[in-house]
Motif scaffolding. Sequence first.
Motif, PDB file in Angstrom:
ATOM      1  N   ASP A 486     -28.662   6.255  -7.731  1.00 28.68           N
ATOM      2  CA  ASP A 486     -28.380   4.956  -7.102  1.00 28.68           C
ATOM      3  C   ASP A 486     -27.374   5.118  -5.988  1.00 28.68           C
ATOM      4  O   ASP A 486     -26.408   5.899  -6.090  1.00 28.68           O
ATOM      5  CB  ASP A 486     -27.810   3.986  -8.145  1.00 28.68           C
ATOM      6  CG  ASP A 486     -28.827   3.630  -9.200  1.00 28.68           C
ATOM      7  OD1 ASP A 486     -30.018   3.886  -8.977  1.00 28.68           O
ATOM      8  OD2 ASP A 486     -28.419   3.119 -10.263  1.00 28.68           O
ATOM      9  N   SER A 489     -23.339   5.235  -6.523  1.00 26.70           N
ATOM     10  CA  SER A 489     -22.989   5.734  -7.853  1.00 26.70           C
ATOM     11  C   SER A 489     -22.259   7.064  -7.746  1.00 26.70           C
ATOM     12  O   SER A 489     -22.152   7.662  -6.672  1.00 26.70           O
ATOM     13  CB  SER A 489     -24.247   5.888  -8.713  1.00 26.70           C
ATOM     14  OG  SER A 489     -25.095   6.870  -8.165  1.00 26.70           O
ATOM     15  N   SER A 563     -31.983   2.801  -2.799  1.00 22.01           N
ATOM     16  CA  SER A 563     -31.580   1.384  -2.765  1.00 22.01           C
ATOM     17  C   SER A 563     -32.867   0.574  -2.800  1.00 22.01           C
ATOM     18  O   SER A 563     -33.592   0.496  -1.793  1.00 22.01           O
ATOM     19  CB  SER A 563     -30.770   1.089  -1.494  1.00 22.01           C
ATOM     20  OG  SER A 563     -30.385  -0.269  -1.462  1.00 22.01           O
ATOM     21  N   PRO A 566     -35.064  -4.838  -7.395  1.00 24.86           N
ATOM     22  CA  PRO A 566     -35.650  -4.770  -8.733  1.00 24.86           C
ATOM     23  C   PRO A 566     -37.090  -5.252  -8.746  1.00 24.86           C
ATOM     24  O   PRO A 566     -37.439  -6.241  -8.074  1.00 24.86           O
ATOM     25  CB  PRO A 566     -34.755  -5.683  -9.561  1.00 24.86           C
ATOM     26  CG  PRO A 566     -33.447  -5.689  -8.836  1.00 24.86           C
ATOM     27  CD  PRO A 566     -33.800  -5.604  -7.377  1.00 24.86           C
ATOM     28  N   ALA A 593     -35.229  -0.232 -10.115  1.00 24.25           N
ATOM     29  CA  ALA A 593     -34.209  -0.846  -9.261  1.00 24.25           C
ATOM     30  C   ALA A 593     -33.145   0.184  -8.949  1.00 24.25           C
ATOM     31  O   ALA A 593     -32.868   1.080  -9.743  1.00 24.25           O
ATOM     32  CB  ALA A 593     -33.581  -2.060  -9.945  1.00 24.25           C
ATOM     33  N   PRO A 595     -29.283  -0.104  -6.647  1.00 24.40           N
ATOM     34  CA  PRO A 595     -28.522   0.427  -7.785  1.00 24.40           C
ATOM     35  C   PRO A 595     -29.004  -0.152  -9.119  1.00 24.40           C
ATOM     36  O   PRO A 595     -29.812  -1.066  -9.155  1.00 24.40           O
ATOM     37  CB  PRO A 595     -27.090  -0.023  -7.494  1.00 24.40           C
ATOM     38  CG  PRO A 595     -27.060  -0.434  -6.075  1.00 24.40           C
ATOM     39  CD  PRO A 595     -28.431  -0.891  -5.721  1.00 24.40           C
ATOM     40  N   HIS A 596     -28.452   0.426 -10.202  1.00 24.47           N
ATOM     41  CA  HIS A 596     -28.817   0.007 -11.541  1.00 24.47           C
ATOM     42  C   HIS A 596     -28.592  -1.501 -11.668  1.00 24.47           C
ATOM     43  O   HIS A 596     -27.505  -2.013 -11.373  1.00 24.47           O
ATOM     44  CB  HIS A 596     -27.955   0.744 -12.564  1.00 24.47           C
ATOM     45  CG  HIS A 596     -28.410   0.546 -13.964  1.00 24.47           C
ATOM     46  ND1 HIS A 596     -29.591   1.026 -14.463  1.00 24.47           N
ATOM     47  CD2 HIS A 596     -27.812  -0.102 -15.011  1.00 24.47           C
ATOM     48  CE1 HIS A 596     -29.721   0.707 -15.720  1.00 24.47           C
ATOM     49  NE2 HIS A 596     -28.651   0.012 -16.093  1.00 24.47           N
ATOM     50  N   PRO A 597     -29.608  -2.235 -12.102  1.00 27.55           N
ATOM     51  CA  PRO A 597     -29.493  -3.707 -12.081  1.00 27.55           C
ATOM     52  C   PRO A 597     -28.705  -4.249 -13.265  1.00 27.55           C
ATOM     53  O   PRO A 597     -28.533  -3.588 -14.289  1.00 27.55           O
ATOM     54  CB  PRO A 597     -30.953  -4.136 -12.147  1.00 27.55           C
ATOM     55  CG  PRO A 597     -31.616  -3.062 -12.957  1.00 27.55           C
ATOM     56  CD  PRO A 597     -30.924  -1.778 -12.565  1.00 27.55           C
ATOM     57  N   LEU A 598     -28.259  -5.476 -13.115  1.00 29.01           N
ATOM     58  CA  LEU A 598     -27.688  -6.233 -14.223  1.00 29.01           C
ATOM     59  C   LEU A 598     -28.840  -6.878 -14.970  1.00 29.01           C
ATOM     60  O   LEU A 598     -29.653  -7.601 -14.386  1.00 29.01           O
ATOM     61  CB  LEU A 598     -26.732  -7.304 -13.699  1.00 29.01           C
ATOM     62  CG  LEU A 598     -26.185  -8.285 -14.741  1.00 29.01           C
ATOM     63  CD1 LEU A 598     -25.284  -7.550 -15.738  1.00 29.01           C
ATOM     64  CD2 LEU A 598     -25.412  -9.413 -14.065  1.00 29.01           C
ATOM     65  N   GLU A 641     -31.267  -7.849 -11.751  1.00 32.99           N
ATOM     66  CA  GLU A 641     -30.668  -8.296 -10.479  1.00 32.99           C
ATOM     67  C   GLU A 641     -29.688  -7.231  -9.985  1.00 32.99           C
ATOM     68  O   GLU A 641     -28.901  -6.674 -10.757  1.00 32.99           O
ATOM     69  CB  GLU A 641     -29.938  -9.614 -10.705  1.00 32.99           C
ATOM     70  CG  GLU A 641     -29.362 -10.241  -9.449  1.00 32.99           C
ATOM     71  CD  GLU A 641     -28.730 -11.589  -9.720  1.00 32.99           C
ATOM     72  OE1 GLU A 641     -28.352 -12.280  -8.764  1.00 32.99           O
ATOM     73  OE2 GLU A 641     -28.606 -11.945 -10.930  1.00 32.99           O
ATOM     74  N   ASN A 642     -29.792  -6.910  -8.655  1.00 35.94           N
ATOM     75  CA  ASN A 642     -28.786  -6.061  -8.012  1.00 35.94           C
ATOM     76  C   ASN A 642     -28.520  -6.597  -6.604  1.00 35.94           C
ATOM     77  O   ASN A 642     -28.972  -7.703  -6.265  1.00 35.94           O
ATOM     78  CB  ASN A 642     -29.203  -4.586  -8.004  1.00 35.94           C
ATOM     79  CG  ASN A 642     -30.430  -4.304  -7.141  1.00 35.94           C
ATOM     80  OD1 ASN A 642     -30.868  -5.162  -6.358  1.00 35.94           O
ATOM     81  ND2 ASN A 642     -30.978  -3.105  -7.284  1.00 35.94           N
ATOM     82  N   ASP A 643     -27.814  -5.838  -5.796  1.00 35.39           N
ATOM     83  CA  ASP A 643     -27.431  -6.325  -4.466  1.00 35.39           C
ATOM     84  C   ASP A 643     -28.626  -6.560  -3.568  1.00 35.39           C
ATOM     85  O   ASP A 643     -28.529  -7.282  -2.559  1.00 35.39           O
ATOM     86  CB  ASP A 643     -26.490  -5.312  -3.795  1.00 35.39           C
ATOM     87  CG  ASP A 643     -25.162  -5.199  -4.517  1.00 35.39           C
ATOM     88  OD1 ASP A 643     -24.824  -6.134  -5.285  1.00 35.39           O
ATOM     89  OD2 ASP A 643     -24.467  -4.171  -4.334  1.00 35.39           O
TER      90      ASP A 643
END
Length: 1220
Positions: A486, A489, A563, A566, A593, A595-598, A641-643
């Motif tokens: 990611d 990271s 990048s 998701p 996704a 970066p690693h998503p929430l 969800e991510n940026d």
Amino acid sequence: MTHSAHCYKFVFHEAVSYEEASISCQAVGSGLVSVNNIQEHTFITQYLNRHAVQSGMGWYTSGQVVSSVIRWFGDGSQSVYDQSDYMFWNQDTGSYFENDRVVYTVSETSNKYGWSKLSGYERRNYICEIPLNEVYRIVQLERDFDFGVPPGTDILSLPKGPVLINEMIDLVVVDSFRPLVIDCVATGTPQPTYTWNVRESSNDPSNDVREINTDTSSRYTFSNGRLTITDPQESEDAGIYQCKAENTEGSILSPPLSLSFGYLHEFSPNQQGSVEAVQGQGTFLSCNPPSAKPGLVYTWYKDTINNFIRPELDKFYFISSNGNLYLSETQRNNGGNYFCVVTLVPNPGEQLTTNQPPSRTSRAIELRVPGNPNADFGPIIHPDFIAVFPKPPLVGHDVRLECFAYGSVPLQYSWYREGADFPPGTRFLYDNRVLVIPNAQMDAAGNYTCTVLKLTGMRNVDSQKITLNLESKPYFIYPMRNIHADVGSKLTWRCEARATPRATYTWYKNSNILERVPGEIEIRGNVLTIVNLDKSKHEGMYQCEAKNVHGTALTMAQLRVLSIVPTFSKYPLRNSYQTAQGGNLTIPCTPEAAPHPLITWLHNGQPIGVGDQRRYVTLDGTLRITDVQFSDQGVYTCKAENDNGADETSTRVSVITGIQFLRKPQDQNVRVNQTAFLFCDVSYNYGEVDLIYSWKFNGHLIDTDDHPYYRKGASNSNNGLYIINAQYKHTGQYECVAQTVLVSISAAAFVEVTGPPSAPAGVFIDRNPDGNNTVRLMWTWNPAANHGFPVTYFDIEARTDFSDKWSVLKHDIPQHETLIQNMDMKRFYDLTELLPHNSYRFRVRAKNAMGVGLASEPSIKYRVPAAEPETAPSITNTGGGVEGVLLMEWEPLPRSEEAGPGFGYKVYWRLEAETQKAFKEEIVGNVSFHAVTVGQDNYYLRYVVKVQAYNDEGFGPIGPQAVVYSAEGMPVINPLNIRCDAVNATAVVVSWDPVPNNRESLKGVVAGYEVMYYGLDDADDTGGVIVYGQTDHGVVIGLEPNTNYWVYVVVFNGAGPSVLSEIYLCETSLYPPGEYPHFVDVYSHGPNSVRVKWRGVMQVAGEGSLVGYKLKYWPVGDDIRTANDTEVDKVFETELYGILPDVIYNLRIMAVNDGGDGKKSPTVYFTLLKDGSVSVDQSSFDPSTSEILTAEASCIHHCLILLMLCFWTCMLYYSDLTLL
């Protein structure tokens, strides 16, 4: 387990080597644990003390002792923890060895975990570690180049960096007339392009690196990755070559390839001309090879090219890899002209560019062997040996250990490896003179001993020990793997190589050396850390280089910084899940996704709370619901969800009725080798779902369909598991799992297998508590190995170098006597009266009420220091030898009782009568007899003799005195008054006057007489008979009837015979009767006697005059040698008395004359009946039945008449019927 921003994995039930442990951790994105402070050390030890101390198993870390510091290969750091710092190290840790691995082990003194050291080849558990902020990498390891790519995309067209797929081997040019081809082959998308670089020396990387192309020289040709050099020249082309493969994703370097030029010069004209050797002694011929590069192999021939020396066929010869020809002992036929032939060969890891390497032959080296054969000697191991090849021995190549000794053949060679078996595949060549370890690995290191035993004459022995240390070119335990990380990271990349000497590491990015950038890029040896990944700065091809004096190894991987918005386009949730009440439900959520998503989960549109006790989300986004209830039905949504954005996917969950236990497994004990049954039965809705049972042992699934010890079955109509022929390894927790497609429930029980105890562990020698021949043996005893019954006794067994059998040294040692205060699991015992100069290995067995357990692993060898001999030898003879000599013989002490080197014997003697004189004495060496000259006049005198053993440490006790006679002299008198009388036709008795049995006459004592004869008319008809002891006659048998013989007699003692006596003419009797009596009849005579009658025999020419007859009779079933003999004159009947009623007798009669017994008549069987009558059978009696018909003769007559009348009556009756 987590601690201070790190996650730890303690891997139980998987004992592996260090390398395997490191690979296992790296395979999940982590590394072996690195211990950076006391807090982390305390966390680990507390966990192990709670959960693992009973097992006593060790745990690998990434630590390695390097130059007195600990280097942590997990994160590249290093630390200094002095071994005396018992906050970290166990107090009973032994002295450290370079490159030892740091492991957590149970201290023998505190029974708690601390640091200790192992070589890394032992099999232990291990601990993996990964920072919490990198745990996502465990998931990212499953990413590949198609990660985030829309479904349907052509995977093969995706960009990929170059990857080398061929191995490049160092080349040695021998002939320059053929083109030289070097291939560099790589794959990648797009297809890589290639460039070649060269520098002059591998030892100096600062040398200028220059790119070569067709402009460099017209001799260079390039075709994709192939480099062709026409007419290679050493001055221009020798060097270190590297290929660079490059495409749009980055570039990589190939491992360096050394191109060198070989040569083989001619032998020197001034080489050795001749060698002179003593016959019977060993020698060697030196090849003195010419200058050569890279290496040589050697052969020898004698006199002609057709006579090559074959050491595998001729044990006199040995050709060492050093080129010399060795001879164990030289004989006259070994003399001649010898020639050494050398052939060019590559060093390990190199390849010659020719299939016909050059060779050279030396001039003749003459071996002369003058003189007489030497005495029996040897063995003496030559100072050149033990020799190890190659030098130094390298991992991955065949390692050769050579041993050679001078000595009288045959010599027996044997090898021993201290404390371990020989490495797998070890083979022995040339009658065990060579030990070869194929494809040797680091764990082949250790102490090796060669022992040579002479099999003839004095069975002497010599041995030599060498410590084998292997070195290796670097090789990677676990190659680097492509990382699809990611953006933003943190990345920790490890590359760990095994190498001796220790490797140095260099990191490359896109073929350029990667330098440390503070705050961004950290490099700690083999560990590369990039703090904040940036696509524009950090993507590319990365390589880790490990280098030492033996070579260079490279491992490579591609880093992609991603990048991605998701998306669930590849892995949406299933449409629905069905689960059972009371069961568990797992719903994975796997968006792509970066970066690693929430990850957020919703139930019927409502977020699932963080504090929910039954429903929780794991680190990888999976939703787990335990103890499912009907209220858990509904729609579940996973939102990622991510940026870069968000995406979601949903599923529907329905709940049905569950399952319940009817009978759970219960804890139980079972005797070893017996069968146990664990119940497990549940109730469920048979109409709605299918159910299966499975079983786990200590968390591992049991394959009950194909396992010799486990089988599912039923007992009393209840389902369960049979443990068949239970062994100790089956002690543990058994879990029954009842499972439908919707839900599973489980219950566990503990089964202990009871019986004799297991083997004790960790047997080692602690110290000498009291004296050199005393040792303290210590071992570990875990109460878990009692197997249900407390240990009551221990047995200690031992084996020495002088015996291949284990023997009990100490029997039934009470368990309470072995306890050590404050050390619950340690045991000890002080062994006394060990034999000096013996190498002992010890092992221990435990006993309980169920029997004797298995033996422990043997301890390492312990050599008791040498001391003077403790045993006194005893004289075994009472005389012997040749005249004028006193011979002393004794029983040699066993080698185990020699007590030290330089062993031998000292003898003492004096005349028994000379009590006032001192003993004479002489040191005679390691022999079992000795003869001293006492003079011709001192024959057969009594001497007092004793013997004493000694060695380099001193003299042992003197043995008991014994009386031994000096050797006898030859008798000076002979027998007189020889007489001879015939015994029969083939034997005579010879008589004489015995000689006086005294020292003066016999010069010793009479041992016996020998009667000798030869024919009067046939001098070749000779023979003799020996009569032992003092006597006045002897019987000579086997002579010819009616023949004259000359006889004479000698007396003899231990020294030999006297002179011959006078001779006497003997004559044997005429022939015995040739016929036997006929018509033998037996009649009744009385209640215990019978009368026997027969017809006599006629005398024929050549037979002696008839004397009478002899009757032999004996019961049927007895041996004829037990027969009763009755002799009568020349009569034809006689009575036999003492006959028992109802006993069947054998009877045979023979005529007798001066020549002896004649032929025996055929056997007649008779029995005396109780009424006094006699029953006789001469023809049809079967002795095996022991029966005789007892009818009277008159009765038999009447019966025959009646039988004839019946016969004729029947004939007339049948005749009448025929007429009708």
